[in-house]
Design an enzyme around this catalytic site. Structure first.
Site, PDB file in Angstrom:
ATOM      1  N   CYS A 194       0.860  -1.176   0.000  1.00  0.00           N
ATOM      2  CA  CYS A 194       0.000   0.000   0.000  1.00  0.00           C
ATOM      3  C   CYS A 194       0.900   1.230   0.000  1.00  0.00           C
ATOM      4  CB  CYS A 194      -0.883   0.004   1.236  1.00  0.00           C
ATOM      5  SG  CYS A 194      -1.725  -1.559   1.468  1.00  0.00           S
ATOM      6  N   ARG A 204      -0.189   2.740  -9.284  1.00  0.00           N
ATOM      7  CA  ARG A 204      -0.128   1.287  -9.189  1.00  0.00           C
ATOM      8  C   ARG A 204      -1.510   0.671  -9.007  1.00  0.00           C
ATOM      9  NH1 ARG A 204       4.632   0.932  -4.838  1.00  0.00           N
ATOM     10  NH2 ARG A 204       3.302   2.440  -3.829  1.00  0.00           N
ATOM     11  N   TRP A 223      -4.147  -1.389  -0.841  1.00  0.00           N
ATOM     12  CA  TRP A 223      -4.290  -2.521  -1.767  1.00  0.00           C
ATOM     13  C   TRP A 223      -4.695  -3.649  -0.839  1.00  0.00           C
ATOM     14  CZ3 TRP A 223      -3.810  -4.219  -6.806  1.00  0.00           C
ATOM     15  CH2 TRP A 223      -3.454  -5.550  -7.020  1.00  0.00           C
ATOM     16  N   ASN A 251       1.566  -0.547   6.275  1.00  0.00           N
ATOM     17  CA  ASN A 251       1.784  -1.469   5.161  1.00  0.00           C
ATOM     18  C   ASN A 251       2.369  -2.741   5.739  1.00  0.00           C
ATOM     19  OD1 ASN A 251       1.078   0.549   3.452  1.00  0.00           O
ATOM     20  ND2 ASN A 251       3.115   0.830   2.555  1.00  0.00           N
ATOM     21  N   GLY A 252       1.971  -3.890   5.228  1.00  0.00           N
ATOM     22  CA  GLY A 252       2.528  -5.149   5.720  1.00  0.00           C
ATOM     23  C   GLY A 252       1.417  -6.015   6.280  1.00  0.00           C
ATOM     24  N   GLU A 284       6.153 -20.776 -21.038  1.00  0.00           N
ATOM     25  CA  GLU A 284       6.015 -19.438 -20.447  1.00  0.00           C
ATOM     26  C   GLU A 284       7.142 -18.523 -20.953  1.00  0.00           C
ATOM     27  OE1 GLU A 284       3.958 -17.663 -19.153  1.00  0.00           O
ATOM     28  OE2 GLU A 284       5.023 -16.116 -18.069  1.00  0.00           O
ATOM     29  N   LYS A 320       6.565 -15.020 -22.976  1.00  0.00           N
ATOM     30  CA  LYS A 320       7.129 -13.738 -22.517  1.00  0.00           C
ATOM     31  C   LYS A 320       7.908 -13.065 -23.637  1.00  0.00           C
ATOM     32  CE  LYS A 320       5.612 -13.238 -19.624  1.00  0.00           C
ATOM     33  NZ  LYS A 320       4.641 -13.535 -18.597  1.00  0.00           N
ATOM     34  N   GLU A 361       5.557 -11.744 -26.371  1.00  0.00           N
ATOM     35  CA  GLU A 361       4.719 -10.651 -25.893  1.00  0.00           C
ATOM     36  C   GLU A 361       5.444  -9.303 -25.894  1.00  0.00           C
ATOM     37  OE1 GLU A 361       3.687 -11.532 -21.823  1.00  0.00           O
ATOM     38  OE2 GLU A 361       1.796 -10.482 -21.963  1.00  0.00           O
ATOM     39  N   HIS A 369      10.139 -34.632 -34.359  1.00  0.00           N
ATOM     40  CA  HIS A 369       8.867 -34.924 -35.049  1.00  0.00           C
ATOM     41  C   HIS A 369       8.412 -33.755 -35.928  1.00  0.00           C
ATOM     42  CE1 HIS A 369       8.479 -38.670 -32.903  1.00  0.00           C
ATOM     43  NE2 HIS A 369       8.786 -38.020 -31.784  1.00  0.00           N
ATOM     44  N   LYS A 409      -3.491  -5.318 -19.826  1.00  0.00           N
ATOM     45  CA  LYS A 409      -3.108  -6.036 -18.611  1.00  0.00           C
ATOM     46  C   LYS A 409      -4.185  -7.023 -18.197  1.00  0.00           C
ATOM     47  CE  LYS A 409      -0.653  -7.060 -15.022  1.00  0.00           C
ATOM     48  NZ  LYS A 409       0.371  -8.088 -15.309  1.00  0.00           N
TER      49      LYS A 409
HETATM   50  O1  M6R Z   1      -5.143 -11.582 -14.875  1.00  0.00           O
HETATM   51  P1  M6R Z   1      -4.995 -12.961 -15.411  1.00  0.00           P
HETATM   52  O2  M6R Z   1      -3.969 -13.773 -14.674  1.00  0.00           O
HETATM   53  O3  M6R Z   1      -6.284 -13.715 -15.506  1.00  0.00           O
HETATM   54  O4  M6R Z   1      -4.467 -12.788 -16.895  1.00  0.00           O
HETATM   55  C1  M6R Z   1      -4.318 -13.880 -17.730  1.00  0.00           C
HETATM   56  C2  M6R Z   1      -3.519 -13.514 -18.964  1.00  0.00           C
HETATM   57  O5  M6R Z   1      -4.179 -12.524 -19.700  1.00  0.00           O
HETATM   58  C3  M6R Z   1      -2.126 -13.035 -18.613  1.00  0.00           C
HETATM   59  O6  M6R Z   1      -1.422 -13.976 -17.862  1.00  0.00           O
HETATM   60  C4  M6R Z   1      -1.313 -12.741 -19.887  1.00  0.00           C
HETATM   61  O7  M6R Z   1      -1.074 -13.923 -20.570  1.00  0.00           O
HETATM   62  C5  M6R Z   1      -0.025 -12.027 -19.515  1.00  0.00           C
HETATM   63  N1  M6R Z   1       0.055 -10.774 -20.201  1.00  0.00           N
HETATM   64  C6  M6R Z   1       1.200 -12.775 -19.846  1.00  0.00           C
HETATM   65  O8  M6R Z   1       2.351 -12.101 -19.482  1.00  0.00           O
END
Ligand code: M6R
Length: 612
Positions: free
Chosen positions: A2, A27, A74, A100-101, A485, A489, A492, A508, A607
């Site tokens: 927070c 944030r 938060w 905070n904490g 993953e 990344k 993306e 294959h 996001k």
């Molecule tokens: O908020 P969520 O965890 O449900 O989001 C799921 C995906 O949209 C999210 O993980 C997305 O794949 C990320 N941008 C990956 O880095």
């Protein structure tokens, strides 16, 4: 996670505090509040929602108010409501504080107070007990009262308190939650983060764990845990506001990668007992018989959270001997899965707002299946609608590319697997001891991976990678979802086309794409399949692929065959995905920055995907 701002000086305190809170609001917070002295009386104004909503609730206030504290929350313990917003006040109404904490033992303190009928509570938060504890210990000196109160407390805190009996004074304390004191002329400030103070001063003191401070407009005194005065070195802040918001890093993503040791520690806090080798998830309120009765688990999620689920499958199946199916939420919701009440659905969502995940949750509940949500956002739709919630305490994640939320989702899945394994009698005590101790050691190991020296090992490779339009990630067993993953990344944020393959699948088909110099990131952290993975790496090297291996220290066969290697500190193989994810995040980050991509806000992405 927070935001805290405290002010003692000759300016209009409320204007300074509100401005500071706004600087921290980027944030994303759920509630806010202020406490100040108006004509000798302690006033608290707080409300759910944004700082703008708080300003509305405050109305016109005297310009003569020169001391106060403010907070953006938060939510952790307790929903995001007016009552749960900070500051919290003692019963006598003379002391208010922001925190905070997490106060780990707040339940027992609260119960003691309720049993003794000494205090009444007006919120669901852990923080409120602190206000009452300080009141119990108050004998005319707020600093002494805070010190005595904190002796009864276990947990983490960055806190600032004020009392109407000591106008003009702020008292603060820190343990595992940051606090800085801004040193001004005729004014001093306290804040959890630098952006809140740099409009007023560039000189600061950083409080260390166990330290306390008394702050007035013309004096700052810092004390150690024994109550002895401490001479502190001043910090000169050279960042501009944008850099300060990112903690001095160039991007939120890098800041969030660096926050992973703390996020992982926070998510395990109170849930593991390393000395007893046990996991405690009694917060989920499962009956042991219920855990034994499950015949199958579905894990449903999207994107990065889905990859965490893929790892969760192997971990849960191995430790809890319970079959797990993992599905992308957008598929699960439309394919009429065979659901029944002997199953558990685990949904994973950082934001708790992803439309497909939420729809999958609703579908499961409609069919009478119990839903456990792993989410990072208290009060999110997923958290409101699930039967049970296991929060990841990663704190706000701003960068579109998920990093610290992913690691904490993995931790949540380990905790579930061990807890279920114990309840179902499928995990040996010795193995449980080892894994729980391995979990406890992860924050320190993550820190060691994130040192400059360690990071420098992958920079040269990233320069090479950045020149390509295509790359591969390969791995076997638990390394395969980590590869997936890693590829996500990289795609993306760098826009390099990246594919992940189970290393055994190369021959294959995808092997046809291996040409001289093409980047191939190989995960080789699983001893049981190491020889097989090394053979697959040889298939790539033989065709000229530029391999970068991520492996554990002590896996010497890897270094005999590959030059570009990132070593992870040795760990139990089952826990290696938590460590091996980090170099893949850094590879994506440095490749993206080398290409000049918009790291925190990649094109076409949001996001939180709240539409189908
Ligand atoms: O908020 P969520 O965890 O449900 O989001 C799921 C995906 O949209 C999210 O993980 C997305 O794949 C990320 N941008 C990956 O880095």
């Amino acid at each position: 996670m927070c935001g805290i701002v405290g002010y003692a000086g000759n300016k209009e305190a409320l204007a300074v505090i509100i401005d500071g809170l706004k600087k921290l609001e980027y944030r994303g917070y759920d509630s806010a509040g202020v406490a100040f002295l108006d004509d000798g009386e302690l006033v608290v104004v707080k409300s759910a929602g944004s700082v703008a909503a708080l300003e509305g609730a405050m109305g016109e206030r005297s310009s003569e108010i020169k001391t106060g504290i403010g907070h953006t929350r938060w939510a952790t313990h307790g929903r995001p409501t007016d009552e749960n917003a900070h500051p919290h006040r003692s019963c006598c109404g003379e002391i208010a504080l922001i925190h905070n904490g997490i106060i780990e033992n707040y339940r027992s303190i609260r119960q003691r107070m309720l049993d003794q009928k000494t205090h009444t509570f007006s919120s669901e938060t852990d923080t409120e007990v602190l206000a009452h504890l300080i009141e119990e210990n108050y004998e005319g000196d707020l600093l002494k009262a805070v010190r005595r109160a904190l002796k009864e407390v276990k947990g983490s805190y960055g806190l600032v308190a004020i009392s109407s009996r000591e106008p003009g004074r702020l008292v603060c304390a820190r343990q595992d939650s940051p606090l800085v004191i801004g040193l001004g002329k005729g004014e001093n400030l306290v804040a959890s983060d630098i952006p809140a103070i740099i409009a007023h001063t560039r000189r600061a003191l950083v409080l260390e764990d166990g330290e306390f401070a008394s702050v007035t407009m013309d004096k700052v005194e810092v004390y150690d845990h024994k109550g002895l005065l401490v001479e502190k070195d001043e910090l000169e802040i050279t960042w501009d506001i944008e850099a300060a918001e990112k903690g001095g890093y160039d991007h939120f993503m890098l800041k969030e990668i660096m926050e992973q040791p703390a996020a992982v520690k926070e998510t395990m806090r109170q849930r593991i007992n390393a000395s007893e080798g046990r996991v405690d998830l009694s917060e989920l309120e499962f009956a042991a018989d219920q855990i034994k009765s499950f015949e199958k688990i579905y894990i449903v999620a999207c994107g990065t959270a889905y990859h965490a689920g893929l790892l969760g499958k192997t971990i849960i199946e191995r430790l809890a001997n319970l079959p797990v199916e993992v599905e992308v939420a957008s598929e699960f919701r439309y394919r009429e899965p065979l659901l029944n009440d002997k199953q558990l659905v685990i949904v994973i969502s950082q934001s708790g707002e992803t439309a497909d995940t939420l729809a999958a949750l609703r579908l499961a509940r409609e069919k009478g299946v119990s839903v456990l949500a792993i989410t990072n956002v208290v009060g999110s739709s997923v958290s409101r609608e699930a039967d049970r919630i296991l929060y990841t305490w990663a704190g706000p994640e701003i960068a579109v590319a998920s990093t610290k939320a992913y690691l904490t989702q993995l931790i949540a899945l380990y905790l579930i697997a061990i807890y279920f394994g114990e309840a179902r009698g499928t995990i040996e005590k010795k193995e449980m001891d080892e894994i729980v101790n391995g979990l406890a050691a992860l924050p320190a190991k993550l820190k060691s991976i994130l040192t400059e020296e360690s990071v420098s090992r992958l920079r040269t490779y990233c320069e090479h990678l950045a020149k390509w339009e295509s790359a591969f990630f390969i791995g076997r067993n638990l390394d395969y979802p980590v590869a997936m993953e890693g590829a996500l990344k990289l795609k993306e944020i760098s826009y390099i086309h990246a594919e992940a393959y189970a290393a055994g699948e190369l021959k294959h088909g995808p092997l046809a794409l291996i040409v001289e110099g093409i980047p191939v990131i190989a995960l080789a952290t699983q001893q049981a399949v190491l020889d097989k993975t090394l053979s697959n790496i040889q298939e790539v090297i033989a065709r000229g692929g530029a391999v970068f291996a991520i492996t554990q220290e002590g896996f010497n066969d890897v270094s005999k065959q590959i030059e570009a290697i990132f070593y992870l500190p040795p760990t139990d193989d089952i826990l290696a995905p938590v460590l091996s994810a980090v170099p893949t995040q850094l590879i994506a980050y440095y490749a993206a920055t080398a290409r000049g991509s918009s790291v925190d806000k990649p094109r076409n992405l949001a996001k939180s995907v709240t539409v189908e």
